[in-house]
Design a protein around this motif. Structure first.
Motif, mmCIF file in Angstrom:
data_model
loop_
_atom_site.group_PDB
_atom_site.id
_atom_site.type_symbol
_atom_site.label_atom_id
_atom_site.label_comp_id
_atom_site.label_asym_id
_atom_site.label_seq_id
_atom_site.Cartn_x
_atom_site.Cartn_y
_atom_site.Cartn_z
ATOM 1 N N ALA A 53 0.934 -1.121 -0.021
ATOM 2 C CA ALA A 53 -0.003 -0.027 0.068
ATOM 3 C C ALA A 53 0.942 1.069 -0.014
ATOM 4 O O ALA A 53 2.083 1.115 0.524
ATOM 5 N N HIS A 84 -10.235 1.166 3.160
ATOM 6 C CA HIS A 84 -10.445 0.341 4.116
ATOM 7 C C HIS A 84 -11.408 0.995 5.233
ATOM 8 O O HIS A 84 -11.356 2.150 5.426
ATOM 9 N N ASP A 87 -15.255 -1.834 10.729
ATOM 10 C CA ASP A 87 -16.448 -1.908 11.285
ATOM 11 C C ASP A 87 -16.091 -2.608 12.660
ATOM 12 O O ASP A 87 -16.166 -3.895 12.585
ATOM 13 N N VAL A 90 -13.501 -5.002 12.438
ATOM 14 C CA VAL A 90 -13.541 -5.857 11.188
ATOM 15 C C VAL A 90 -13.018 -5.018 10.000
ATOM 16 O O VAL A 90 -13.532 -4.034 9.730
ATOM 17 N N MET A 91 -11.772 -5.421 9.378
ATOM 18 C CA MET A 91 -11.286 -4.349 8.281
ATOM 19 C C MET A 91 -11.790 -4.817 7.020
ATOM 20 O O MET A 91 -11.623 -6.211 6.831
ATOM 21 N N ARG A 92 -12.274 -4.157 6.405
ATOM 22 C CA ARG A 92 -12.855 -4.419 4.961
ATOM 23 C C ARG A 92 -12.157 -3.515 4.136
ATOM 24 O O ARG A 92 -12.392 -2.246 4.065
ATOM 25 N N MET A 93 -11.733 -3.941 3.064
ATOM 26 C CA MET A 93 -10.755 -3.470 2.204
ATOM 27 C C MET A 93 -11.609 -3.471 0.695
ATOM 28 O O MET A 93 -11.955 -4.613 0.181
ATOM 29 N N ARG A 94 -11.778 -2.526 -0.063
ATOM 30 C CA ARG A 94 -12.527 -2.378 -1.346
ATOM 31 C C ARG A 94 -11.755 -1.512 -2.147
ATOM 32 O O ARG A 94 -11.233 -0.256 -1.901
ATOM 33 N N GLY A 112 -4.721 1.873 7.161
ATOM 34 C CA GLY A 112 -6.065 1.831 7.730
ATOM 35 C C GLY A 112 -7.128 2.370 7.153
ATOM 36 O O GLY A 112 -8.332 2.403 7.603
ATOM 37 N N GLY A 113 -6.874 3.145 6.158
ATOM 38 C CA GLY A 113 -7.964 3.961 5.268
ATOM 39 C C GLY A 113 -7.533 4.178 3.984
ATOM 40 O O GLY A 113 -7.190 2.938 3.234
ATOM 41 N N HIS A 115 -5.784 4.019 0.377
ATOM 42 C CA HIS A 115 -4.476 3.871 -0.082
ATOM 43 C C HIS A 115 -4.456 3.643 -1.300
ATOM 44 O O HIS A 115 -5.582 3.177 -2.188
ATOM 45 N N MET A 117 -2.920 0.956 -3.959
ATOM 46 C CA MET A 117 -2.423 -0.324 -3.798
ATOM 47 C C MET A 117 -1.529 -0.820 -5.103
ATOM 48 O O MET A 117 -2.233 -0.510 -5.886
#
Ligand SMILES: [Cu+2]
Lengths: 167, 209
Positions: A53, A84, A87, A90-94, A112-113, A115, A117
């Motif tokens: 990242a 990211h 929740d 729970v880390m969700r990457m999209r 954590g937010g 980025h 990739m």
């Protein structure tokens, strides 16, 4: 005489303001010119890890929001814009279609937010290197960002230099 | 992306979100299977029981009970993770370097991959070794992992999107679980706990000499 001078002055002023209106309205000022980037960095990847990242702070000095719509780099096969969300742990990457920098505001790409990739690096991304990423904005203008590679094990860059820190 | 896929991803996300809301604040335990294609379930009971488990590392099988007498920190993640796992393990690594030798001797860090499809024990150990904190990389069959996750309140799910190919992401809870010298699950530390806070937790929970 006095009247003529005043008229001349007025015309000069008018033409100046007309010029500045024209220049801000046309493509002379690209979105890339209106974005200032500070503290860019990419992260060193552990052996075998196929994605890194990269992060930066963007400042928009214009009166309109600016979107990054894609990024490119020679260091990896795929470059994507991601976020990211956390929740309750729970880390969700999209992948996301754009990153917006608000008018006269900032966007923070940080761990954590948001980025950028770098997927499937062509060569290992190692601390001490500099990697280049080109950002493309909505108007098609581009900006190249040269970012140092930092180790995961440093306190977010507090310990530059060698990754094996002597105690 | 096909709308059906979007829907299943969104539904799963909602499920995970809803589940995650519950555990850290009260007594609901949640687990989702590794595959996002349909069988995610919410399982509620008392707070996570934790307990013993056996998983596979590069040198063979290891049980949690092998580390009796030591404080154990367990982190669940995957090596393809570009940011979350490295941030947490990086902080742990910085913390580890700040420990005394006795504290290091009484500590075991486990990195459990919830992505056995890609993370072989060899690959896991190569990855874990990078962090220079005596991290042991472990994984197991999907069933074993699902069962352990359920007992620890870990949530994880593969993001199933055909566009991702082999580069799929895995949503996962990012807590560090603290297990005492008797194998009892004590607490969980939040994502990206600072090195100083890790050290403080280790000092607090490690058996006193
Ligand atoms: Cu990402």
């Amino acid at each position: 005489m006095k009247t003529i001078k005043t008229i001349q002055k007025t015309i000069t002023l008018l033409s100046f303001s007309l010029l500045s209106v024209l220049s801000s309205a046309n493509a002379l000022a690209s979105q890339a010119d209106d974005i200032e980037i500070t503290e860019p960095f990419a992260r060193e990847v552990p052996p075998g890890a196929p994605a890194s990242a990269s992060f930066m702070t963007l400042e928009n000095i214009s009166d309109a929001p600016i979107k990054i719509i894609s990024a490119q780099s020679a260091v990896s096969k795929v470059v994507e814009l991601h976020t990211h969300t956390n929740d309750n742990g729970v880390m969700r990457m999209r992948q996301i279609p754009f990153i917006e920098v608000p008018a006269n505001g900032m966007a923070f790409l940080k761990p954590g937010g948001l980025h950028i990739m770098l997927i499937e690096p062509i060569n290992p991304i190692k601390q001490g290197q500099t990697v280049s990423v080109t950002l493309t904005f909505e108007d098609g203008s581009q900006k190249q960002v040269d970012m140092p590679v930092k180790s995961f094990m440093s306190k977010m860059g507090q310990m530059n230099g060698h990754s094996k820190v002597a105690e | 992306m096909n709308p059906k896929l979007i829907l299943s991803v969104v539904l799963l996300g909602a499920l995970i979100g809803a589940g995650a809301l519950l555990y850290p604040t009260n007594q609901t335990q949640v687990a989702a299977p590794v595959n996002a294609t349909g069988h995610a379930q919410l399982i509620s009971n008392d707070r996570p029981a934790g307990g013993d488990f056996t998983l596979t590392g590069v040198a063979g099988e290891h049980s949690l009970s092998d580390f009796k007498g030591k404080l154990v920190l367990i982190y669940f993640g995957y090596t393809f993770c570009p940011d979350i796992c490295p941030t947490n393990l990086g902080n742990l690594s910085v913390a580890y370097r700040g420990l005394s030798q006795a504290q290091k001797d009484n500590l075991q860090i486990l990195f459990v991959s919830v992505d056995p499809e890609r993370d072989t024990p060899q690959r896991l150990q190569q990855y874990a070794g990078y962090f220079e904190a005596n991290v042991l990389g472990l994984t197991g069959t999907p069933d074993t992992l699902a069962q352990i996750a359920q007992r620890y309140g870990v949530v994880y799910a593969k993001v199933d999107d055909v566009n991702n190919g082999s580069n799929y992401a895995v949503d996962h809870s990012a807590f560090t679980y603290v297990v005492d010298a008797q194998g009892k699950l004590l607490t969980q530390l939040p994502h990206a706990t600072s090195p100083d806070d890790f050290i403080a937790a280790i000092q607090l929970y490690q058996p006193k000499p």
